[in-house]
Design a protein around this motif. Sequence first.
Motif, PDB file in Angstrom:
ATOM      1  N   PHE A  44     -32.581 -16.829 -40.518  1.00  0.00           N
ATOM      2  CA  PHE A  44     -31.193 -17.232 -40.770  1.00  0.00           C
ATOM      3  C   PHE A  44     -31.033 -18.615 -40.157  1.00  0.00           C
ATOM      4  O   PHE A  44     -31.428 -18.836 -39.009  1.00  0.00           O
ATOM      5  CB  PHE A  44     -30.225 -16.236 -40.122  1.00  0.00           C
ATOM      6  N   THR A  45     -30.464 -19.535 -40.923  1.00  0.00           N
ATOM      7  CA  THR A  45     -30.415 -20.919 -40.454  1.00  0.00           C
ATOM      8  C   THR A  45     -29.255 -21.134 -39.486  1.00  0.00           C
ATOM      9  O   THR A  45     -28.223 -21.695 -39.841  1.00  0.00           O
ATOM     10  CB  THR A  45     -30.324 -21.883 -41.654  1.00  0.00           C
TER      11      THR A  45
ATOM     12  N   PHE B 142     -22.425  -7.114 -42.770  1.00  0.00           N
ATOM     13  CA  PHE B 142     -22.565  -8.438 -42.172  1.00  0.00           C
ATOM     14  C   PHE B 142     -23.598  -9.251 -42.943  1.00  0.00           C
ATOM     15  O   PHE B 142     -24.655  -8.724 -43.300  1.00  0.00           O
ATOM     16  CB  PHE B 142     -23.014  -8.317 -40.713  1.00  0.00           C
ATOM     17  N   ILE B 143     -23.303 -10.513 -43.186  1.00  0.00           N
ATOM     18  CA  ILE B 143     -24.301 -11.356 -43.851  1.00  0.00           C
ATOM     19  C   ILE B 143     -25.222 -12.021 -42.833  1.00  0.00           C
ATOM     20  O   ILE B 143     -26.346 -12.371 -43.143  1.00  0.00           O
ATOM     21  CB  ILE B 143     -23.654 -12.420 -44.760  1.00  0.00           C
ATOM     22  N   SER B 144     -24.758 -12.179 -41.607  1.00  0.00           N
ATOM     23  CA  SER B 144     -25.630 -12.696 -40.547  1.00  0.00           C
ATOM     24  C   SER B 144     -26.382 -11.511 -39.954  1.00  0.00           C
ATOM     25  O   SER B 144     -25.775 -10.507 -39.603  1.00  0.00           O
ATOM     26  CB  SER B 144     -24.804 -13.403 -39.473  1.00  0.00           C
TER      27      SER B 144
ATOM     28  N   HIS C 214     -36.210 -12.298 -45.270  1.00  0.00           N
ATOM     29  CA  HIS C 214     -37.449 -11.675 -44.805  1.00  0.00           C
ATOM     30  C   HIS C 214     -38.611 -12.178 -45.655  1.00  0.00           C
ATOM     31  O   HIS C 214     -38.987 -11.542 -46.644  1.00  0.00           O
ATOM     32  CB  HIS C 214     -37.333 -10.143 -44.872  1.00  0.00           C
ATOM     33  N   PRO C 215     -39.166 -13.322 -45.275  1.00  0.00           N
ATOM     34  CA  PRO C 215     -40.244 -13.913 -46.079  1.00  0.00           C
ATOM     35  C   PRO C 215     -41.461 -12.993 -46.176  1.00  0.00           C
ATOM     36  O   PRO C 215     -41.739 -12.214 -45.264  1.00  0.00           O
ATOM     37  CB  PRO C 215     -40.613 -15.178 -45.292  1.00  0.00           C
TER      38      PRO C 215
ATOM     39  N   PHE D 263     -29.463 -13.378 -46.739  1.00  0.00           N
ATOM     40  CA  PHE D 263     -29.220 -11.977 -47.101  1.00  0.00           C
ATOM     41  C   PHE D 263     -28.544 -11.892 -48.465  1.00  0.00           C
ATOM     42  O   PHE D 263     -28.884 -11.062 -49.313  1.00  0.00           O
ATOM     43  CB  PHE D 263     -28.326 -11.332 -46.030  1.00  0.00           C
ATOM     44  N   THR D 264     -27.591 -12.781 -48.701  1.00  0.00           N
ATOM     45  CA  THR D 264     -26.881 -12.799 -49.979  1.00  0.00           C
ATOM     46  C   THR D 264     -27.813 -13.235 -51.103  1.00  0.00           C
ATOM     47  O   THR D 264     -27.825 -12.648 -52.186  1.00  0.00           O
ATOM     48  CB  THR D 264     -25.666 -13.738 -49.874  1.00  0.00           C
TER      49      THR D 264
END
Lengths: 377, 377
Positions: free
Chosen positions: B63-64, A58-60, B90-91, A225-226
């Motif tokens: 995540f936006t 999953f990218i989210s 993950h800043p 993530f990507t």
Amino acid sequence: MMSDNSDIDKYYDVVVVGAGPAGIGVGILLQKLGINHIILEKTSIGESFRKWPIETRFISPSFTGNFFKMPDLNAITPDTSPAFTLLTEHPTGEDYVEYLENLAKYYDLPIKTEVCVDTVQKKADSFVLTTNKGEYKSTYVIWAAGEYQYPKTNAFEGTHLCTHYSEVDSFSDLEGDEHIVIGAYESGFDAMVSLIRARKVVTLLDDGDYLNLVKSDSSYSLAPFTRDRIEYVADLFDYYTETKVTSVEFVNDTYLVKTANGQTFTSPQKPINCTGFASSLTLVKESFEFKNDYPLLNDFDESTKTSNLFLVGPQVKHKNALFCFIYKYRQRFAIVAEKIAKRMKVPSQAIEKAIQGYKDNNFYLTDLSCCDDECTC
Amino acid sequence: MMSDNSDIDKYYDVVVVGAGPAGIGVGILLQKLGINHIILEKTSIGESFRKWPIETRFISPSFTGNFFKMPDLNAITPDTSPAFTLLTEHPTGEDYVEYLENLAKYYDLPIKTEVCVDTVQKKADSFVLTTNKGEYKSTYVIWAAGEYQYPKTNAFEGTHLCTHYSEVDSFSDLEGDEHIVIGAYESGFDAMVSLIRARKVVTLLDDGDYLNLVKSDSSYSLAPFTRDRIEYVADLFDYYTETKVTSVEFVNDTYLVKTANGQTFTSPQKPINCTGFASSLTLVKESFEFKNDYPLLNDFDESTKTSNLFLVGPQVKHKNALFCFIYKYRQRFAIVAEKIAKRMKVPSQAIEKAIQGYKDNNFYLTDLSCCDDECTC
């Protein structure tokens, strides 16, 4: 789940087509509302996710923010969380099937697997669905068949010579050491990263400059993530921007990939086509009006052409708002379920009880004007 | 930002103490409400984050999801997103400072750096704050000083012989090849993972069995990001559960770590103390009542002992609901700002305008009963 044939020739209030996150998500609400329904699934629960390449995740991100009003982005009910069930932030396809199966069991959903819908027709006030197992009849149909299983095959000439992203079982198991990846959206970058990790040489052809396009909406821009994964392999792949593929040919045991700007790339391996997916809606396209390939829907995600036919899942679009993430399209489950319940004259108190948790936890999006903004920082 | 001394001896409606995410987050609302305020910061913006070990990253993913009602978990306003600004999920601490600085600049916040508050006293209806730069006076004080900079030093005897997690600049730069990590919450596992990645040998001492404790609330259970990182190094560290450290001694150039169950672990390097942080509230402890180390607050996060003194940030607790994540405590910024604005008789229309976006995007938590539930799946 049901395995006999007692369901055929019965009349349902609602037939849901597809037992992925969209079909199961809306099915749970129908169950809570006590609406007589059946969920028809072509193969098995979450089949699209089973077919993901084993490396794909999953990218989210999943994170159990539930109960502080920030439900897991990949959850399909307000009170469940893939991160809680699966203990990982980026589930694989197989992981996610486990989550879906847990939900189907917990809610005792009437899912009928291995039923392939061939046609959906409306006759008077009823729908008739013909399937490999016979006919199903209902007053309402919710189309939740997703899109992953239907590769897009018209992006350039010769797509039949390529391996489509969705046909890959494992990138590390692909034959050969050098690969051309066509298309640089999420799936193209995912293919590239998995191939690089398998120590292969990758050429990635992007018809724009997607890596440098930054938008607030994750449907129009790469997920963080990507970007993190790309950063990690940044110098290890050949990346061509503004390089639109026009054709793929197979000549003398070599694949020739030709581009609009006059370049030719060659590879002994089948190029990997990552230009996207076609919509499963082709099966019911006569029942919808379309604009720019998207079905026209009213404010309740009902076909503008066929009343009582609803759409849930990633193909939903309102103006510029694409609902192609779970955290987006899940916000319309309760809209659809509520509309059907009202038409069926389910008592309003029962409706409120079923959907209250959805309203309280951002699983109930009515204002579609919001979705066009950009972040200020 | 302000650099002269023109602000001293002026009277403010509100003094905010601390320019981290809590102070800046609530300061933005005060700015939107047109409330005369100043933000006093001991060192510089986001100082705690600057002090993070360079390997450390946010455990809550960015995540936006903004504009589809799922704002970035690490955002401090509804319309901004660290993932959008920083292009990472993950800043690092340094990354996050950049986000905070962007916000401070965008909203032109009145932040005064290098002002160290020594005492806060209430005299009649005013607060007097003594600092290294002179006295500040105000009607309201919002305490937003965080907790990261104040190591907990009473978990066992001999903590002064250890390196506290917050004192580490870089795990890979630590001297020696073998390390004992005391405490297995998020910081203990983070230390372990970073040390293993730096190819060091690690012994992790857990006073319970935290890895196997799975709860829905991320304040009581490891984040999925952490579990993923542990999975990746699963066989590479020595992990002792139910091993509570009682003392650390330094004898013959060796550190002796003794436990309640009679074991002794030895190391030539200082053990790393990851048992947590003390609260910055010690500076204002006379102004709060406490129960089990947490300050007692009314429904508007105001001290039950000192009216007009508010608390924002990770030390907020209501019943069992810990607000020790940004996505949690940000949901109380608007509660505090609204309360102060009402007392100051800011027109209700102006208040509504300032906080509407907060209400619409889960930045306004009033129902504190929700936070105790567990996921069903």
